[in-house]
Design an enzyme around this catalytic site. Structure first.
Site, short mmCIF file in Angstrom:
data_model
loop_
_atom_site.label_atom_id
_atom_site.label_comp_id
_atom_site.label_asym_id
_atom_site.label_seq_id
_atom_site.Cartn_x
_atom_site.Cartn_y
_atom_site.Cartn_z
N GLU A 118 -5.28 -10.18 -10.11
CA GLU A 118 -4.08 -9.36 -9.89
C GLU A 118 -2.94 -10.11 -9.21
O GLU A 118 -2.56 -9.79 -8.08
CB GLU A 118 -4.45 -8.13 -9.06
CG GLU A 118 -5.32 -8.41 -7.83
CD GLU A 118 -5.66 -7.12 -7.08
OE1 GLU A 118 -4.72 -6.38 -6.76
OE2 GLU A 118 -6.84 -6.88 -6.82
N HIS A 166 -13.10 -2.38 -3.64
CA HIS A 166 -13.26 -3.69 -3.00
C HIS A 166 -14.73 -3.77 -2.68
O HIS A 166 -15.17 -3.36 -1.60
CB HIS A 166 -12.41 -3.79 -1.73
CG HIS A 166 -10.95 -3.70 -2.00
ND1 HIS A 166 -10.03 -3.39 -1.02
CD2 HIS A 166 -10.22 -3.87 -3.13
CE1 HIS A 166 -8.81 -3.38 -1.55
NE2 HIS A 166 -8.91 -3.65 -2.83
N HIS A 189 0.84 -1.21 0.00
CA HIS A 189 0.00 0.00 0.00
C HIS A 189 0.87 1.26 0.00
O HIS A 189 0.75 2.11 0.87
CB HIS A 189 -0.96 0.00 1.20
CG HIS A 189 -2.06 -1.00 1.06
ND1 HIS A 189 -2.82 -1.43 2.12
CD2 HIS A 189 -2.52 -1.67 -0.01
CE1 HIS A 189 -3.70 -2.33 1.69
NE2 HIS A 189 -3.53 -2.49 0.41
N ARG A 192 3.07 -6.25 -10.34
CA ARG A 192 1.68 -6.73 -10.27
C ARG A 192 1.03 -6.36 -11.60
O ARG A 192 1.33 -5.32 -12.18
CB ARG A 192 0.93 -6.08 -9.10
CG ARG A 192 -0.53 -6.49 -9.03
CD ARG A 192 -1.21 -6.18 -7.68
NE ARG A 192 -1.32 -4.78 -7.38
CZ ARG A 192 -0.57 -4.14 -6.48
NH1 ARG A 192 0.36 -4.78 -5.81
NH2 ARG A 192 -0.74 -2.85 -6.26
N ASP A 207 -0.75 1.28 -9.78
CA ASP A 207 -2.08 0.73 -9.47
C ASP A 207 -2.99 1.92 -9.36
O ASP A 207 -3.00 2.63 -8.34
CB ASP A 207 -2.01 -0.08 -8.16
CG ASP A 207 -3.32 -0.80 -7.86
OD1 ASP A 207 -4.34 -0.47 -8.51
OD2 ASP A 207 -3.31 -1.68 -6.98
N TYR A 233 6.88 -9.81 -5.44
CA TYR A 233 7.52 -8.66 -4.80
C TYR A 233 8.81 -9.15 -4.13
O TYR A 233 8.76 -10.00 -3.24
CB TYR A 233 6.57 -8.05 -3.75
CG TYR A 233 5.19 -7.83 -4.30
CD1 TYR A 233 4.86 -6.64 -4.94
CD2 TYR A 233 4.21 -8.84 -4.23
CE1 TYR A 233 3.60 -6.45 -5.49
CE2 TYR A 233 2.96 -8.65 -4.78
CZ TYR A 233 2.65 -7.46 -5.41
OH TYR A 233 1.40 -7.28 -5.95
N ASP A 288 -10.12 -0.73 -11.46
CA ASP A 288 -8.96 -1.06 -10.61
C ASP A 288 -7.92 -1.76 -11.48
O ASP A 288 -8.06 -2.95 -11.76
CB ASP A 288 -9.43 -1.97 -9.45
CG ASP A 288 -8.31 -2.29 -8.49
OD1 ASP A 288 -7.22 -1.71 -8.61
OD2 ASP A 288 -8.53 -3.14 -7.59
#
Ligand code: GLY
Ligand code: MN
Ligand code: MN
Length: 425
Positions: free
Chosen positions: A370, A346, A228, A392, A245, A374, A256
């Site tokens: 998605e 969401h 995030h 991603r 994103d 990482y 999204d």
């Protein structure tokens, strides 16, 4: 436009689920203070909007049900020249009555008094317990035999999108496509994440989006390994990847989308290897989507493909099933494969039914897919060339009668497409 008759149909469908002899109260979102006397941009509560299409603050929707008869009342702010001078036009009772298909429209200042009257002979009270609701909730609550959470029914209804809703989602995605393509074309070397973000937000607004559907992530290099990451304030460094994103909200409906693109327009060999793995996984998972499939099946498939690929690339070692069983992959792929999307990014719709059974895919559900990998810059267990890379790839998928439609498939995604778009600066 979503027709008033569609909103009315939703209210009728919901009211049928309520017990006889009941009152239901649903409140609009409250304005949120940013600091001192300045507010955030107002946005209506999604459940309230789903049932009313009404965008103003200080509103309440009431259902009264007795002997199977249903009455709906919308409470709205009264017209007030002084308030409107500062904060914008209000529809008011007369216009709201004309515009919407409620049985009655009253002024919000009468709500307290009216609620007392409504509650007199009712036994059951419904609220949206997931939301902050005004004091009135406490004051009426004690007069009832039973209280229920009405949001459960609304969330269930929100699982399946109507034709009109899908149109808005497609429009949001179309704008978001432009934003991602502009980001690919943007001259990035010598610039910062925040400038790139501004370009994206500019594209959203220029094309009629109200706002972003969530705080965008523009994460260069190792920043992408913070899931995030929203500070978006570092430099864009040559030879690194940028994870973007970002999705706009168009008239209350979200998009999204994530794309991961090279700062200088060209993927290095190591970036390419990881990117191809994530992309191949994403494509194969999307291919599985059709009615009756479970989201957990998609998750499992993604884990298998990513772990197999990471073993091949020397990022993980051991036996695939054992690694998955002990959740070793979570270090590199810590999140879910996707989520419902609609009025909220969401979307507030259930993943399990009331018997705790997973809800399978059905026609006209919309979900994101998605997968990601990482790898922290400090991870000494991974070949050096992969460190500091976060990738991603995210698309928005509609479940169709027999299969699926990738609503965002026109957003450049293959290495060739991304590199080609980046060259056009
Ligand atoms: N942008 C939020 C998410 O991908 O879930
Ligand atoms: Mn998502
Ligand atoms: Mn996203």
């Amino acid at each position: 436009m979503i027709k008033e008759s569609e909103y009315k149909k939703r209210r009728t469908k919901l009211a049928k689920k309520l017990s006889n002899n009941s009152v239901a109260l649903l409140f609009s979102a409250k304005a949120k203070v940013r600091s001192n006397d300045t507010n955030y941009l107002y946005r209506q509560d999604s459940n309230f909007y789903y049932l009313t299409g009404f965008k103003e603050d200080n509103a309440c929707l009431v259902f009264l049900k007795s002997r199977k008869k249903i009455k709906t009342i919308l409470f709205v702010q009264k017209k007030d020249a002084q308030e409107e001078l500062w904060n914008g036009k209000r529809l008011g009772v007369v216009e709201a009555k004309k515009r919407f298909l409620f049985d009655e429209v009253r002024v919000s200042s009468d709500l307290k008094k009216s609620v007392k009257e409504f509650c007199k002979d009712k036994e059951n009270l419904y609220f949206d317990f997931t939301k902050e609701t005004p004091k009135i909730k406490k004051s009426v609550k004690r007069n009832f035999i039973a209280h229920y959470d009405i949001s459960i029914f609304i969330k269930e209804m929100r699982l399946i999108k109507s034709k009109a809703e899908i149109k808005f989602i497609k429009k949001a995605i179309k704008i978001t496509k432009k934003a991602h393509h502009n980001a690919m074309k943007f001259k990035k070397i010598g610039s910062g994440e925040n400038e790139l973000l501004a370009k994206i937000e500019y594209t959203f607004k220029k094309n009629g989006a109200y706002s972003d559907a969530y705080t965008s992530i523009v994460a260069c290099g190792d920043s992408a390994n913070t899931l995030h990451y929203i500070s978006n304030n570092k430099d864009l460094k040559n030879k690194e990847l940028i994870l973007i994103d970002a999705g706009c909200e168009y008239d209350y409906y979200a998009s999204d989308i994530t794309r991961t693109i090279p700062v200088n327009g060209k993927f290095t060999k190591a970036q390419r290897d990881l990117y191809e793995l994530v992309l191949d996984t994403q494509k194969k998972v999307i291919e599985m989507i059709k009615p009756k499939i479970l989201r957990s099946d998609l998750q499992k498939k993604a884990e298998i493909l990513l772990v197999d690929g990471m073993i091949k690339l020397g990022i993980m070692s051991g036996k695939r099933n054992k690694l998955i069983k002990k959740l070793a992959h979570k270090k590199y792929y810590p999140h879910g494969i996707g989520h419902w999307m609609g009025l909220d990014v969401h979307d507030e719709a259930p993943y399990f039914d009331k018997n705790k059974k997973e809800i399978a895919l059905r026609e006209n559900m919309i979900l994101t897919i998605e997968p990601g990998i990482y790898i922290s810059k400090d991870d000494k267990n991974v070949p050096k060339k992969f460190r500091g890379i976060g990738i991603r790839i995210e698309d928005d998928i509609q479940v169709t009668k027999r299969s699926h439609k990738n609503l965002s498939k026109k957003i450049a995604k293959s290495i060739e497409e991304v590199e080609a778009k980046s060259r056009r600066t």
